[in-house]
Design a protein around this motif. Sequence first.
Motif, PDB file in Angstrom:
ATOM      1  N   LEU A  30     -90.988 -45.987  32.560  1.00 59.23           N
ATOM      2  CA  LEU A  30     -91.021 -44.798  31.718  1.00 59.23           C
ATOM      3  C   LEU A  30     -90.111 -45.112  30.314  1.00 59.23           C
ATOM      4  CD1 LEU A  30     -92.178 -41.721  31.332  1.00 59.23           C
ATOM      5  CD2 LEU A  30     -89.764 -41.109  31.764  1.00 59.23           C
ATOM      6  N   LEU A  31     -88.996 -45.604  30.552  1.00 59.67           N
ATOM      7  CA  LEU A  31     -88.006 -45.962  29.508  1.00 59.67           C
ATOM      8  C   LEU A  31     -88.596 -47.008  28.692  1.00 59.67           C
ATOM      9  CD1 LEU A  31     -85.423 -45.154  28.301  1.00 59.67           C
ATOM     10  CD2 LEU A  31     -84.595 -46.851  29.968  1.00 59.67           C
ATOM     11  N   GLN A  32     -89.201 -48.012  29.479  1.00 60.96           N
ATOM     12  CA  GLN A  32     -89.598 -49.314  28.492  1.00 60.96           C
ATOM     13  C   GLN A  32     -90.774 -49.057  28.008  1.00 60.96           C
ATOM     14  OE1 GLN A  32     -90.325 -52.235  31.669  1.00 60.96           O
ATOM     15  NE2 GLN A  32     -88.474 -53.263  30.807  1.00 60.96           N
TER      16      GLN A  32
ATOM     17  N   SER B 220     -83.623 -52.880  29.868  1.00 63.00           N
ATOM     18  CA  SER B 220     -83.116 -51.593  30.217  1.00 63.00           C
ATOM     19  C   SER B 220     -83.447 -51.186  31.909  1.00 63.00           C
ATOM     20  CB  SER B 220     -83.921 -50.370  29.747  1.00 63.00           C
ATOM     21  OG  SER B 220     -85.648 -50.629  29.901  1.00 63.00           O
ATOM     22  N   VAL B 221     -82.751 -50.409  32.451  1.00 59.65           N
ATOM     23  CA  VAL B 221     -82.675 -50.155  33.690  1.00 59.65           C
ATOM     24  C   VAL B 221     -82.241 -48.597  33.933  1.00 59.65           C
ATOM     25  CG1 VAL B 221     -80.335 -50.860  34.355  1.00 59.65           C
ATOM     26  CG2 VAL B 221     -81.969 -50.939  35.918  1.00 59.65           C
ATOM     27  N   VAL B 222     -82.733 -48.016  35.025  1.00 60.62           N
ATOM     28  CA  VAL B 222     -82.215 -46.597  35.480  1.00 60.62           C
ATOM     29  C   VAL B 222     -81.633 -46.810  36.810  1.00 60.62           C
ATOM     30  CG1 VAL B 222     -82.961 -44.235  35.720  1.00 60.62           C
ATOM     31  CG2 VAL B 222     -84.064 -45.540  33.844  1.00 60.62           C
TER      32      VAL B 222
ATOM     33  N   ARG C  75     -81.424 -58.256  32.397  1.00 59.74           N
ATOM     34  CA  ARG C  75     -82.922 -58.224  32.055  1.00 59.74           C
ATOM     35  C   ARG C  75     -83.266 -58.446  30.712  1.00 59.74           C
ATOM     36  NH1 ARG C  75     -85.106 -52.692  35.545  1.00 59.74           N
ATOM     37  NH2 ARG C  75     -84.375 -53.968  37.358  1.00 59.74           N
TER      38      ARG C  75
ATOM     39  N   THR D 198     -87.636 -46.490  35.010  1.00 58.50           N
ATOM     40  CA  THR D 198     -87.264 -47.734  34.085  1.00 58.50           C
ATOM     41  C   THR D 198     -88.473 -47.913  33.489  1.00 58.50           C
ATOM     42  OG1 THR D 198     -85.891 -48.324  35.944  1.00 58.50           O
ATOM     43  CG2 THR D 198     -86.637 -50.167  34.374  1.00 58.50           C
TER      44      THR D 198
ATOM     45  N   ILE E 247     -81.302 -39.427  31.714  1.00 61.49           N
ATOM     46  CA  ILE E 247     -82.503 -38.718  31.633  1.00 61.49           C
ATOM     47  C   ILE E 247     -82.428 -37.191  31.912  1.00 61.49           C
ATOM     48  CG2 ILE E 247     -84.944 -38.296  32.531  1.00 61.49           C
ATOM     49  CD1 ILE E 247     -85.198 -41.355  32.839  1.00 61.49           C
TER      50      ILE E 247
ATOM     51  N   GLU F 270     -78.971 -44.367  32.708  1.00 63.40           N
ATOM     52  CA  GLU F 270     -79.970 -45.113  32.168  1.00 63.40           C
ATOM     53  C   GLU F 270     -79.310 -45.952  31.210  1.00 63.40           C
ATOM     54  OE1 GLU F 270     -82.629 -42.164  30.000  1.00 63.40           O
ATOM     55  OE2 GLU F 270     -82.672 -43.662  28.383  1.00 63.40           O
TER      56      GLU F 270
END
Lengths: 161, 104
Positions: free
Chosen positions: B53-55, A66-68, A106, B51, A127, A139
């Motif tokens: 936080l999401l994880q 995941s990535v933001v 990732r 990122t 978010i 996100e």
Amino acid sequence: MEVLIQLIFFLILLSAGYLFGKIAEKKHYRSIIERERQWMQIPTSSGRHVFATDKEVQRVRLATGSVVISVDYFKRIVAGLRNIFGGNVQSYETLVDRARREAILRMKESCPKADQIINLRLETSSISKGQKNQVGSVEVLTYGTAVYLSSAPAAKTAKHS
Amino acid sequence: MFLTNTEEIPGKQITRAYGVVSGSTVRAKHAGRDIMAGVKNIFGGELKGYTELLQESRDEAIKRMKAQARQLGANAVVNVRFSTSSVAAGAAEIYVYGTAVSVE
């Protein structure tokens, strides 16, 4: 006078966003392309079945990444202008493209020894949606099933073709 | 505990299905992280705090789903799906669900 100060402040933000955003994006794309080449050995598909192999499946596991990523100030203003005239919002296109490719990378990096990843799914959201002072960030969550194959080919009676 | 997002587990046989199990977490943003996000908002780039936080929330949601599956006596969860949504301004929900099964 106050208007002038505000204008100068706005221009500084705009040029800083443009400059740093551009540098960051170029750097990120370079790293994405390089790592994509490096991780090409793990074939990935959105299909549901193990593909192109006569080997037996040893084990499977869920792989996620995941990535933001946030957009810079300049691009946000440009996108705002686009809202008036319509058309493709290119600045956001590169944003989501970068985020998705980064998330897939990732995911692959989380299972470096996998032989293939099947059933890839992508989930995109924001978010800070619905907030007044909106953060133009995206996100991305990717997940798939990492398949580990045994080194010996399966017996001829195996189901996988 | 096996987890996959395919309907079946390649190389394994499903013997029994227990039904849907799920786990979810709702996480609020952190003030400190939000300040950094504000800065990043000008320059662009990855919001590392978010990122993470999401994880974390994703791992927590998976953990809850696994616990539920274990309670049912399952040893695998197939067809796992993730779903994210923003419940309120500044709070994000991660929901994960799947089918609990027994495999051998």
